[in-house]
Design a protein around this motif. Sequence first.
Motif, PDB file in Angstrom:
ATOM      1  N   ASP A  63      28.688  75.564 -33.411  1.00 42.55           N
ATOM      2  CA  ASP A  63      27.751  74.378 -33.413  1.00 42.55           C
ATOM      3  C   ASP A  63      28.186  73.174 -32.744  1.00 42.55           C
ATOM      4  N   ILE A  64      27.850  72.985 -31.368  1.00 39.49           N
ATOM      5  CA  ILE A  64      28.441  71.763 -30.847  1.00 39.49           C
ATOM      6  C   ILE A  64      27.333  70.987 -30.615  1.00 39.49           C
ATOM      7  N   ALA A  72      22.929  62.596 -28.136  1.00 38.64           N
ATOM      8  CA  ALA A  72      21.865  62.815 -29.221  1.00 38.64           C
ATOM      9  C   ALA A  72      21.859  61.955 -30.484  1.00 38.64           C
ATOM     10  N   GLN A  73      20.702  61.491 -30.829  1.00 40.85           N
ATOM     11  CA  GLN A  73      20.887  60.564 -32.068  1.00 40.85           C
ATOM     12  C   GLN A  73      21.220  61.523 -33.239  1.00 40.85           C
ATOM     13  N   ARG A  74      22.248  60.984 -34.097  1.00 41.42           N
ATOM     14  CA  ARG A  74      22.793  61.540 -35.155  1.00 41.42           C
ATOM     15  C   ARG A  74      21.716  61.848 -36.399  1.00 41.42           C
ATOM     16  N   GLY A  75      21.637  62.748 -37.033  1.00 43.51           N
ATOM     17  CA  GLY A  75      20.670  63.044 -38.001  1.00 43.51           C
ATOM     18  C   GLY A  75      19.343  63.504 -37.298  1.00 43.51           C
ATOM     19  N   ASN A  76      19.201  63.770 -36.144  1.00 48.40           N
ATOM     20  CA  ASN A  76      17.635  64.227 -35.592  1.00 48.40           C
ATOM     21  C   ASN A  76      17.464  65.535 -36.104  1.00 48.40           C
ATOM     22  N   ALA A 119      16.897  72.765 -37.686  1.00 49.05           N
ATOM     23  CA  ALA A 119      16.615  74.124 -36.952  1.00 49.05           C
ATOM     24  C   ALA A 119      17.887  75.037 -37.647  1.00 49.05           C
ATOM     25  N   PRO A 120      17.576  76.133 -37.449  1.00 49.29           N
ATOM     26  CA  PRO A 120      18.266  77.297 -37.654  1.00 49.29           C
ATOM     27  C   PRO A 120      19.689  77.432 -36.884  1.00 49.29           C
ATOM     28  N   SER A 121      20.847  77.989 -37.355  1.00 49.69           N
ATOM     29  CA  SER A 121      22.085  77.737 -36.427  1.00 49.69           C
ATOM     30  C   SER A 121      21.772  78.435 -35.000  1.00 49.69           C
ATOM     31  N   TRP A 122      20.927  79.706 -35.027  1.00 48.70           N
ATOM     32  CA  TRP A 122      20.896  80.438 -33.798  1.00 48.70           C
ATOM     33  C   TRP A 122      20.007  79.603 -32.870  1.00 48.70           C
ATOM     34  N   LEU A 123      19.105  78.667 -33.339  1.00 45.99           N
ATOM     35  CA  LEU A 123      18.248  78.144 -32.503  1.00 45.99           C
ATOM     36  C   LEU A 123      18.768  77.016 -31.900  1.00 45.99           C
ATOM     37  N   LYS A 124      19.774  76.179 -32.641  1.00 48.18           N
ATOM     38  CA  LYS A 124      20.287  74.695 -32.211  1.00 48.18           C
ATOM     39  C   LYS A 124      20.626  74.838 -30.854  1.00 48.18           C
ATOM     40  N   PRO A 125      21.678  75.716 -30.299  1.00 48.43           N
ATOM     41  CA  PRO A 125      22.000  75.576 -28.955  1.00 48.43           C
ATOM     42  C   PRO A 125      20.800  75.633 -28.064  1.00 48.43           C
ATOM     43  N   TYR A 126      19.906  76.460 -28.294  1.00 49.40           N
ATOM     44  CA  TYR A 126      18.583  76.183 -27.194  1.00 49.40           C
ATOM     45  C   TYR A 126      17.718  75.021 -27.436  1.00 49.40           C
ATOM     46  N   ALA A 127      17.686  74.680 -28.389  1.00 52.84           N
ATOM     47  CA  ALA A 127      16.984  73.433 -28.959  1.00 52.84           C
ATOM     48  C   ALA A 127      17.603  72.307 -28.075  1.00 52.84           C
ATOM     49  N   ARG A 128      18.959  72.404 -28.192  1.00 50.82           N
ATOM     50  CA  ARG A 128      19.608  71.153 -27.521  1.00 50.82           C
ATOM     51  C   ARG A 128      19.512  71.524 -26.001  1.00 50.82           C
ATOM     52  N   ARG A 146      16.279  69.991 -24.955  1.00 50.41           N
ATOM     53  CA  ARG A 146      16.278  68.316 -25.387  1.00 50.41           C
ATOM     54  C   ARG A 146      15.347  68.137 -26.500  1.00 50.41           C
ATOM     55  N   TRP A 147      15.286  69.130 -27.467  1.00 45.37           N
ATOM     56  CA  TRP A 147      14.186  68.686 -28.684  1.00 45.37           C
ATOM     57  C   TRP A 147      14.982  68.011 -29.459  1.00 45.37           C
ATOM     58  N   ASP A 148      16.282  67.783 -29.315  1.00 49.92           N
ATOM     59  CA  ASP A 148      17.146  66.835 -30.235  1.00 49.92           C
ATOM     60  C   ASP A 148      16.842  65.352 -29.649  1.00 49.92           C
TER      61      ASP A 148
END
Length: 306
Positions: free
Chosen positions: A3-4, A9-13, A19-28, A31-33
């Motif tokens: 989880d990098i 990105a704004q903290r606490g977005n 987001a579930p852990s598996w989705l976070k890299p793709y969301a980033r 740029r959903w964050d």
Amino acid sequence: MTDIRVADAQRGNLTDRYAPSWLKPYARLARWDRPIGWWLLLIPCWWSAALASASAGAALPNIVHLVLFFVGAVAMRGAGCTYNDIVDRDLDAGVARTRSRPIPSGAVSVRAAKIFLLVQALVGLAVLLSFNGFTILLGIASLAVVAAYPFMKRITDWPQSVLGLAFSWGALMGWAAWHGSLALPPILLFAGGVAWTIGYDTIYALQDKEDDAIMGVRSTARLFGDRTPLFVGLFYAVATLFFAVSFWTAGVGWIAWAGLALGTLQLMVQVRSIDVNNGDKALHLFKSNRSFGLVVFLGLVLDGFF
């Protein structure tokens, strides 16, 4: 999967928090964050939709169109960022602000990013096919600009102008979705959008000018240097002029003009606040363009009631 978090990105977005852990890299990767990007892609669409309804004497823009533009903006901004990151993965690895992005950090492989790009593009295509034939062709025409953009920073000092073409295309789409054709008001709105985008993306590029110089990445921020506030002010003035003539040719009322006037004051505050050596302030000013866009949109919508 590691989880990098992405550096800018704004903290606490919402992505990082929910987001579930598996989705976070793709969301980033999409740029959903950092939603400011899809806001800036969406706003010209909404302007154009509201301008089209105002020109036709309707009380409100087409609500279905507004929703479709929202979904399309999120999907296509995500697809564009994914494509940009695939192309720029080596450059991003050499810039402090971008080396934590999913591809250079290793959180997402290039192959997985390409699959994710395809999924987002298919969502965007589904949205586009919901409109009339003329709008579909117009949307397809924008893909050439989107495809060219990531390479512009390597060959010209004006990559922001190409981004302006891509991000302002919605100024044509909203009108086309309503009327099934184009006219002078959306073309002028588009021209104003290009100038506005050059202005705000020059501010954004101030964050990276030192790293860009080392990597050989070109931008208007590097080109303008200490004269950046002057040139951003000029582009904002040109944008406002085009917006005003667009409004005049569309025959909008006084509330729309009031919205544009209030928004123009916000642009003036931005210009006065630019510090070419302060990246944090540059990011804040860049993000404030959402407020400008929404004020202008609200003026157009409220104008339909009176």
